[in-house]
Design a protein around this motif. Structure first.
Motif, short mmCIF file in Angstrom:
data_model
loop_
_atom_site.label_atom_id
_atom_site.label_comp_id
_atom_site.label_asym_id
_atom_site.label_seq_id
_atom_site.Cartn_x
_atom_site.Cartn_y
_atom_site.Cartn_z
N LEU A 131 0.86 -1.18 0.00
CA LEU A 131 0.00 0.00 0.00
C LEU A 131 0.89 1.23 0.00
O LEU A 131 1.76 1.38 0.86
CB LEU A 131 -0.90 0.02 1.24
CG LEU A 131 -2.03 -1.01 1.28
CD1 LEU A 131 -2.72 -0.97 2.65
CD2 LEU A 131 -3.05 -0.77 0.18
N ASP A 132 0.68 2.11 -0.97
CA ASP A 132 1.47 3.35 -1.04
C ASP A 132 0.67 4.48 -0.42
O ASP A 132 -0.32 4.95 -0.99
CB ASP A 132 1.82 3.68 -2.48
CG ASP A 132 2.76 4.88 -2.59
OD1 ASP A 132 3.03 5.52 -1.55
OD2 ASP A 132 3.21 5.19 -3.71
N ALA A 133 1.10 4.93 0.76
CA ALA A 133 0.49 6.06 1.46
C ALA A 133 1.54 7.16 1.64
O ALA A 133 1.59 7.83 2.67
CB ALA A 133 -0.05 5.62 2.81
N SER A 134 2.37 7.36 0.61
CA SER A 134 3.53 8.24 0.73
C SER A 134 3.20 9.71 0.47
O SER A 134 4.11 10.54 0.43
CB SER A 134 4.63 7.79 -0.23
OG SER A 134 4.16 7.79 -1.58
N GLY A 135 1.94 10.06 0.29
CA GLY A 135 1.56 11.46 0.13
C GLY A 135 2.17 12.08 -1.11
O GLY A 135 2.24 11.46 -2.18
N TYR A 136 2.65 13.34 -0.94
CA TYR A 136 3.21 14.05 -2.10
C TYR A 136 4.45 13.37 -2.65
O TYR A 136 4.86 13.65 -3.79
CB TYR A 136 3.55 15.49 -1.71
CG TYR A 136 2.35 16.31 -1.31
CD1 TYR A 136 1.29 16.50 -2.18
CD2 TYR A 136 2.28 16.90 -0.05
CE1 TYR A 136 0.18 17.25 -1.81
CE2 TYR A 136 1.18 17.66 0.33
CZ TYR A 136 0.13 17.83 -0.55
OH TYR A 136 -0.96 18.56 -0.17
N GLY A 137 5.08 12.48 -1.88
CA GLY A 137 6.23 11.74 -2.39
C GLY A 137 5.86 10.82 -3.53
O GLY A 137 6.69 10.53 -4.39
N ARG A 138 4.63 10.30 -3.52
CA ARG A 138 4.09 9.45 -4.59
C ARG A 138 5.12 8.42 -5.05
O ARG A 138 5.52 8.37 -6.23
CB ARG A 138 3.63 10.32 -5.76
CG ARG A 138 2.53 11.31 -5.39
CD ARG A 138 1.94 12.01 -6.60
NE ARG A 138 0.88 12.91 -6.17
CZ ARG A 138 1.00 14.25 -6.08
NH1 ARG A 138 2.14 14.82 -6.41
NH2 ARG A 138 0.01 15.00 -5.68
N ASN A 143 -3.10 11.07 -1.08
CA ASN A 143 -2.36 11.96 -1.98
C ASN A 143 -1.33 11.24 -2.83
O ASN A 143 -0.85 11.80 -3.82
CB ASN A 143 -1.67 13.07 -1.19
CG ASN A 143 -2.66 14.02 -0.56
OD1 ASN A 143 -3.85 13.95 -0.81
ND2 ASN A 143 -2.17 14.93 0.27
N ALA A 144 -0.97 10.03 -2.47
CA ALA A 144 -0.08 9.26 -3.32
C ALA A 144 -0.77 8.89 -4.62
O ALA A 144 -0.11 8.61 -5.63
CB ALA A 144 0.38 7.99 -2.61
N ALA A 145 -2.09 8.92 -4.62
CA ALA A 145 -2.85 8.60 -5.82
C ALA A 145 -3.23 9.88 -6.56
O ALA A 145 -2.59 10.26 -7.52
CB ALA A 145 -4.10 7.80 -5.44
#
Length: 314
Positions: A162-169, A298-300
């Motif tokens: 799961l990618d929840a890295s925000g603006y890092g995307r 926000n990663a999406a």
């Protein structure tokens, strides 16, 4: 070639912000093995401080609501909107559906650390100061290469990521998932202040959204916290910032000075924190999920901060 240090986990969550911490806790409560990897160290500064009521439903589901209620965050019961002499306020309790009538306005450094700590207390393995540097989803199971702060690396194989890295995307960058946004390029300049607000028309229980008196596409947020501080920011199309960006503090205060109703509210403020900026934050992706992965928050995709929806959607 040296042997790569390998680790096997059931679920890897990239990013320990609210979406990552809550998702990790929900999965752990279902009995899954969860590793959460965060590039930064908490507490750390972030914006997105005015929550929606529905967010607390997910906080509650993740077993974190008691801790959030006890943390002393500013209660929020709605939103107010101002333009020139016009003012309107909306209360979350005035609803035709069931739902919580209040939520909180939070300094994200404290809020995000609280949620991540709660996830750790529930048994989530949380690692700070580690960055995902490559990802391979063409294998039978996804593999991520992780860089530690000391320069060493290891590889983790997971059933799902799961990618929840925000603006890092992180995964959109590594997997070439980014797509151009149809939204105009917007810029935000923001800071935290010691607000000293004594205006009788200002409600600390609401976020205040103020529109520039002339340029209707320029708007401001004012988000009061429980400790006498506020988050203040201006959002506008990139062209409105031309010639203003050499000094971010002067840029923000200049826009506010052009907006008398907001300037009056903030007339006693102590501007004690250097302003920051973020631009071009609206983003799309080619897909929200794929074999072995899904993107959160926000990663999406991210639209615009006016609706305070980021943490809730994440």
């Amino acid at each position: 070639m040296p042997t790569v240090e390998m680790e096997r986990r059931q679920v890897v969550v990239i990013g320990a912000g609210p979406s990552g911490a809550i998702a990790a806790a929900l999965l752990k409560r279902k009995g899954h093995d969860v590793l959460m990897i965060e590039r930064q160290h908490f507490p750390r500064f972030s914006i997105g401080e005015s929550l929606l009521s529905h967010c607390l439903d997910f906080v509650e589901e993740a077993g974190m609501l008691d801790a959030v209620n006890a943390a002393g965050f500013q209660m929020k019961n709605g939103a107010a909107f101002a333009w020139g002499e016009h003012y309107s306020a909306f209360d979350f309790g005035d609803t035709f559906s069931n739902g919580k009538p209040t939520t909180f306005q939070v300094q994200r450094a404290d809020f995000d650390k609280l949620l991540a700590d709660q996830a750790a207390l529930q048994g989530v393995d949380v690692r700070y100061g580690e960055a995902i540097v490559s990802a391979d989803f063409d294998l039978p199971k996804p593999q991520l290469d992780v860089l530690r702060e000391d320069g060493s690396q290891y590889r983790v194989e997971a059933d799902f990521v799961l990618d929840a890295s925000g603006y890092g995307r992180v995964l959109p960058r590594l997997l070439d998932l980014e797509a151009p946004s149809n939204f105009p390029v917007r810029q935000a300049v923001f800071t935290h202040i010691e607000d000293h607000i004594d205006s009788p028309t200002f409600e600390r229980e609401k976020i205040l959204i103020t529109t520039h008196p002339i340029h209707r596409d320029i708007w401001f947020w004012t988000i009061p916290f429980s400790n006498g501080r506020c988050s203040v920011g201006v959002v506008a199309a990139a062209e409105h910032f031309e010639g203003r960006m050499e000094n971010l503090d002067e840029c923000l205060r200049g826009f506010i000075a052009e907006t008398p109703s907001l300037a009056c509210v903030l007339e006693n403020a102590v501007w004690d924190t250097p302003a920051r900026t973020i631009g071009g934050y609206s983003a799309n992706v080619k897909t929200l999920h794929g074999p072995g992965f899904a993107l959160l928050g926000n990663a999406a995709e991210f639209l615009d901060p006016v609706f305070s929806s980021g943490v809730t959607i994440a």
